[in-house]
Design an enzyme around this catalytic site. Structure first.
Site, PDB file in Angstrom:
ATOM      1  N   PHE A 176     -13.746   2.280   4.674  1.00 51.92           N
ATOM      2  CA  PHE A 176     -12.423   1.049   4.010  1.00 51.92           C
ATOM      3  C   PHE A 176     -12.420   2.162   3.442  1.00 51.92           C
ATOM      4  O   PHE A 176     -12.894   3.109   2.550  1.00 51.92           O
ATOM      5  CB  PHE A 176     -12.951   0.388   3.571  1.00 51.92           C
ATOM      6  CG  PHE A 176     -11.832  -0.630   2.733  1.00 51.92           C
ATOM      7  CD1 PHE A 176     -11.330  -1.040   4.220  1.00 51.92           C
ATOM      8  CD2 PHE A 176     -11.635  -0.500   2.008  1.00 51.92           C
ATOM      9  CE1 PHE A 176     -10.437  -1.975   3.663  1.00 51.92           C
ATOM     10  CE2 PHE A 176      -9.922  -1.201   1.893  1.00 51.92           C
ATOM     11  CZ  PHE A 176      -9.558  -2.273   2.598  1.00 51.92           C
ATOM     12  N   GLY A 192       0.836  -1.376   0.234  1.00 52.58           N
ATOM     13  CA  GLY A 192      -0.256  -0.193   0.519  1.00 52.58           C
ATOM     14  C   GLY A 192       0.452   1.409   0.296  1.00 52.58           C
ATOM     15  O   GLY A 192       0.240   2.359  -0.476  1.00 52.58           O
ATOM     16  N   ASP A 203       0.932   3.243   4.915  1.00 51.25           N
ATOM     17  CA  ASP A 203      -0.460   4.070   3.891  1.00 51.25           C
ATOM     18  C   ASP A 203      -1.301   4.639   4.973  1.00 51.25           C
ATOM     19  O   ASP A 203      -1.523   5.167   4.530  1.00 51.25           O
ATOM     20  CB  ASP A 203      -0.818   2.942   2.838  1.00 51.25           C
ATOM     21  CG  ASP A 203      -0.993   1.979   3.584  1.00 51.25           C
ATOM     22  OD1 ASP A 203      -0.488   1.601   4.257  1.00 51.25           O
ATOM     23  OD2 ASP A 203      -1.695   0.753   2.749  1.00 51.25           O
ATOM     24  N   LYS A 205      -6.348   5.700  11.471  1.00 56.91           N
ATOM     25  CA  LYS A 205      -7.698   5.971  11.829  1.00 56.91           C
ATOM     26  C   LYS A 205      -7.528   5.304  13.498  1.00 56.91           C
ATOM     27  O   LYS A 205      -7.197   4.632  14.006  1.00 56.91           O
ATOM     28  CB  LYS A 205      -8.131   4.613  11.306  1.00 56.91           C
ATOM     29  CG  LYS A 205      -8.724   4.215   9.748  1.00 56.91           C
ATOM     30  CD  LYS A 205      -9.622   3.531   9.627  1.00 56.91           C
ATOM     31  CE  LYS A 205      -9.633   3.067   8.210  1.00 56.91           C
ATOM     32  NZ  LYS A 205      -9.783   1.734   7.896  1.00 56.91           N
TER      33      LYS A 205
HETATM   34  P1  5GP Z   1      -3.407  -2.112  10.979  1.00 57.11           P
HETATM   35  O1  5GP Z   1      -4.929  -2.509  11.754  1.00 57.11           O
HETATM   36  O2  5GP Z   1      -2.409  -3.721  11.822  1.00 57.11           O
HETATM   37  O3  5GP Z   1      -2.893  -0.964  12.065  1.00 57.11           O
HETATM   38  O4  5GP Z   1      -3.943  -2.529   9.283  1.00 57.11           O
HETATM   39  C1  5GP Z   1      -3.340  -3.449   8.349  1.00 57.11           C
HETATM   40  C2  5GP Z   1      -3.424  -2.871   7.343  1.00 57.11           C
HETATM   41  O5  5GP Z   1      -4.576  -3.079   7.025  1.00 57.11           O
HETATM   42  C3  5GP Z   1      -2.648  -1.609   6.846  1.00 57.11           C
HETATM   43  O6  5GP Z   1      -1.649  -1.566   7.053  1.00 57.11           O
HETATM   44  C4  5GP Z   1      -3.098  -1.413   5.462  1.00 57.11           C
HETATM   45  O7  5GP Z   1      -2.418  -1.943   4.432  1.00 57.11           O
HETATM   46  C5  5GP Z   1      -4.622  -2.355   6.172  1.00 57.11           C
HETATM   47  N1  5GP Z   1      -5.963  -1.353   6.270  1.00 57.11           N
HETATM   48  C6  5GP Z   1      -6.434  -1.318   7.608  1.00 57.11           C
HETATM   49  N2  5GP Z   1      -7.330  -0.311   7.138  1.00 57.11           N
HETATM   50  C7  5GP Z   1      -7.277  -0.216   5.439  1.00 57.11           C
HETATM   51  C8  5GP Z   1      -8.130   1.176   4.972  1.00 57.11           C
HETATM   52  O8  5GP Z   1      -9.121   1.719   5.201  1.00 57.11           O
HETATM   53  N3  5GP Z   1      -8.612   0.542   3.470  1.00 57.11           N
HETATM   54  C9  5GP Z   1      -7.475  -0.462   2.925  1.00 57.11           C
HETATM   55  N4  5GP Z   1      -7.756  -0.075   1.783  1.00 57.11           N
HETATM   56  N5  5GP Z   1      -6.226  -1.034   3.771  1.00 57.11           N
HETATM   57  C10 5GP Z   1      -6.380  -0.965   4.963  1.00 57.11           C
END
Ligand code: 5GP
Length: 178
Positions: A154, A46, A102, A133
């Protein structure tokens, strides 16, 4: 171009706004790392567009490394388990490392990556994330350079995907999940 008929991305942060913010972040990084040679560690997939734009605004001798971590898979729910799919190639011992993400969502991936990198004894590790977020956080993350706080929706575009799609969109968009 044919789109998935169920899903229509809606722009919420335009490419112009992104460009302005990326320039601002780069200016701060230039200031903070003046005279140093940081290694930017970008999280695949990402962060690739963010990294490409960010690094072109840096006037530092920055190096680039990529890591690939498992997290979301095909659906939105996170398993809470993060694994290294492709680790670092470079030796980061004694180096200044800047993580380029990202999005920080629950914070599990970033915390895992921080621990993984710190074990390799860099002299510093900071985090630069295009988006965050905060309402979804399960583990605290101190983001040193943050582009945008986003709501609990999302997002796709500018490198972020939904099931492999929409990375090419120039803007950050919401998608309605069915
Ligand atoms: P974490 O929950 O571990 O902080 O995030 C894990 C991964 O989930 C992120 O690096 C990203 O690739 C994916 N992710 C989390 N939220 C979103 C979102 O709103 N959109 C997209 N495309 N990926 C997300």
């Amino acid at each position: 171009m044919a789109m998935d008929s169920q899903i229509e991305p809606r722009v919420f942060i335009s490419c112009r706004e992104i460009e302005t913010v990326v320039c601002r972040l780069a200016a701060r990084i230039n200031e903070d790392y003046r005279g140093r040679k940081p290694i930017l560690v970008a999280v695949l997939k990402g962060a690739f567009i963010f990294l490409a734009d960010l690094i072109r605004h840096l006037d530092l001798q920055a190096e680039v490394e990529f890591v690939s971590l498992s997290s979301y898979g095909q659906s939105r729910g996170t398993s809470g388990k993060v694994e290294v799919v492709q680790g670092l190639c470079a030796d980061i011992r004694g180096r200044d490392v800047l993580i380029v993400e990202d999005i920080v969502d629950t914070g599990l991936t970033t915390n895992f990556l921080l621990n993984y990198l710190k074990k390799q004894k860099p002299s510093s590790v900071k985090i630069c994330s295009l988006t965050s977020k905060p309402s979804r956080r399960k583990l605290p993350v101190n983001i040193d350079y943050l582009g945008f706080e986003v709501p609990d929706k999302f997002i796709v575009g500018y490198g972020l995907d939904w099931d492999g799609k929409f990375r090419h969109l120039p803007d950050l968009c919401f998608i309605k999940e069915e």
